[in-house]
Design a protein around this motif. Structure first.
Motif: not given
Lengths: 150, 355
Positions: B35-58
């Motif tokens: 994940i290079i970028a995650a939008n607000r909606r994805l963060c809401l859906l996954l219940k994670e903060k963007p900084e946690y998602l970015v840099g990790k494999p989807l």
């Protein structure tokens, strides 16, 4: 048989009146008894004498519904051969199927308009009371008679 | 960008706004799926903060066995795990970002919400069916009483009435009959949703059944049928599909222009379905009305021009849709009409049962 004893099991007073008028207008020699719920109808059939020649049965009636009444009639050895004609508003395939499965002799949908209703009662009377030769009524057969068992 | 869609200095701002503001859960992945970028909606859906998602494999957020492999050619259903441990179904769509080597834009469509909505909708539609059925059934009772007493009144007093009064009484009776007909139509319409999809039947059988139901009309009009020699086996409700053909055939005959001819063809369609086409040489209609013709009690002509209440095609549409199919039409005034609809092909896993 020319005198026609009918039991109409129907809770809607307007439909009762219309059937009554249709019979009168047709000059059918008849006695019409009316019961307005399933329980009273079954009591009538068990206790009342002489028993009717024919039952006109609505499906949607209080206490016991039409199918339950029919089931009771067919379970009772003394009533088993009584012709029962369903006369109802429903034409759902489910109701038709269940009614025949439970043992009605005919299923007729309440016709629209007085002329059609009059024709209906005339045809019912003609067939069940004048043309068709029905087997002897089980209640006139002594209990020991083997014919009682079908 | 070969075709600039905005002034250069606003492009980045707009892209960011579109990405962040989107109602779809989106992410940009690199070619390895990180994940290079995650939008607000994805963060809401996954219940994670963007900084946690970015840099990790989807795929790290996918349930075991639910990973995707890039590039994903077709949208796929996958299960994901939220930050709180709950799981959800998502439809994953992947698009390659043009001109940006190896980047992908992915969208996760939350199917749980969709399924809940769908279930609610289904329940409401079932309730409505039930309501239509019960009311039309209950309405029949007073209508038969009105019809009974009105015709009896006519019989008793008609001859003694003046012309105007005769007219009044006739109007009462004909309106009651009309109402009774509409009630019948509503009953058949609500019944059209009770289809049994468990059985299979040869399409030809449904067509023959429809022709048989219309036998008098068919003879009277001299209609010529031309049936595809290769008609398929259909998964569905034979008597309901027969009703579809009956309504379409009777329309073709009713709206005829000269000697009527009806042609039925069947072709394989995508998604394990058959495309059935019923073509006639009748009066046709203006395609501007194409959507109206499927409505309940909507008609293109007055009752005086062509009799009927306008339920036939509504029932047709309903039966087709309850088979998971679609129906559409092609027509032109005086050029005939074609009805195309899809029906499910025989489901191989179920045994063939002819009735």
């Amino acid at each position: 048989m020319s005198h026609f004893r009918i039991l109409l099991i129907e809770d809607n007073s307007r439909d009762v009146e219309l059937v009554q008028l249709a019979l009168e207008e047709s000059a059918i020699d008849h006695t019409l008894n009316v019961e307005t719920d399933g329980e009273a109808a079954l009591r009538h059939l068990k206790d009342y004498s002489p028993r009717p020649d024919l039952v006109l049965l609505d499906l949607n009636i209080p206490k016991y519904n039409g199918l339950e009444v029919l089931k009771e009639i067919r379970k009772n050895p003394r009533l088993r051969a009584l012709p029962v004609i369903i006369l109802t508003n429903s034409n759902s395939q489910e109701d038709v199927r269940k009614a025949y499965a439970t043992g009605c002799n005919a299923y007729i949908r309440k016709p629209l308009g007085f002329d059609a209703l009059q024709k209906t009662v005339e045809v019912i009377q003609l067939f069940w009371c004048n043309v068709a030769t029905l087997p002897p009524r089980p209640d006139s057969i002594p209990p020991s008679d083997p014919r009682r068992e079908e | 960008m070969t075709e600039p869609f905005c002034r250069n200095n606003t492009a980045e701002f707009l892209c960011r706004a579109a990405f962040q503001g989107s109602h779809l859960a989106q992410a940009v992945l690199d070619r390895k799926g990180t994940i290079i970028a995650a939008n607000r909606r994805l963060c809401l859906l996954l219940k994670e903060k963007p900084e946690y998602l970015v840099g990790k494999p989807l795929n790290q957020f996918a349930k075991q066995g639910h990973s995707i492999t890039l590039p994903l050619r077709e949208p796929a259903e996958r299960k994901y795990v939220k930050g709180d441990g709950s799981t959800f179904h998502a439809l994953v769509t992947v698009a390659k970002i043009p001109s940006n080597q190896g980047y992908y834009l992915i969208e996760l469509q939350d199917l749980n919400t969709l399924k809940t909505l769908q279930n609610n909708l289904q329940r409401q539609s079932d309730d409505l069916d039930q309501f239509a059925y019960i009311t039309s059934h209950d309405l029949r009772e007073p209508v038969t009483a009105i019809a009974g007493f009105a015709t009896l009144l006519k019989r008793r007093v008609y001859d003694s009435l003046g012309e105007e009064e005769k007219h009044f009484l006739d109007e009462i009776i004909s309106s009651t009959e009309h109402m009774a007909q509409k009630i019948e139509d509503l009953l058949s319409f609500s019944r059209a949703s009770r289809v049994n999809l468990q059985k299979t039947f040869p399409l030809r059988q449904a067509i023959e059944e429809a022709k048989k139901a219309l036998v008098r009309y068919v003879k009277e009009s001299g209609v010529v049928f031309q049936l595809d020699p290769d008609l398929p086996i259909i998964q569905g409700d034979r008597s309901m599909v027969a009703q579809v053909f009956q309504n379409l055939f009777s329309n073709s005959i009713k709206y005829r222009k000269g000697p009527p001819r009806i042609e039925v063809t069947a072709k394989p369609f995508n998604d394990h379905k058959w495309l059935i086409s019923v073509r006639d040489n009748g009066i046709g209609f203006d395609m501007r009305h194409a959507n109206r013709i499927f409505g309940v009690f909507t008609r293109l002509y007055t009752v005086e021009q062509y009799p009927g209440t306008g339920i036939g095609l509504a029932i047709v549409k309903r039966v087709v849709e309850h088979h998971g199919g679609k129906i559409w039409t092609e027509s032109e005034p005086n050029q005939g009409t074609v009805f195309h609809f899809t029906l499910p092909a025989q489901n191989e896993s179920l045994p063939h049962s002819p009735d």
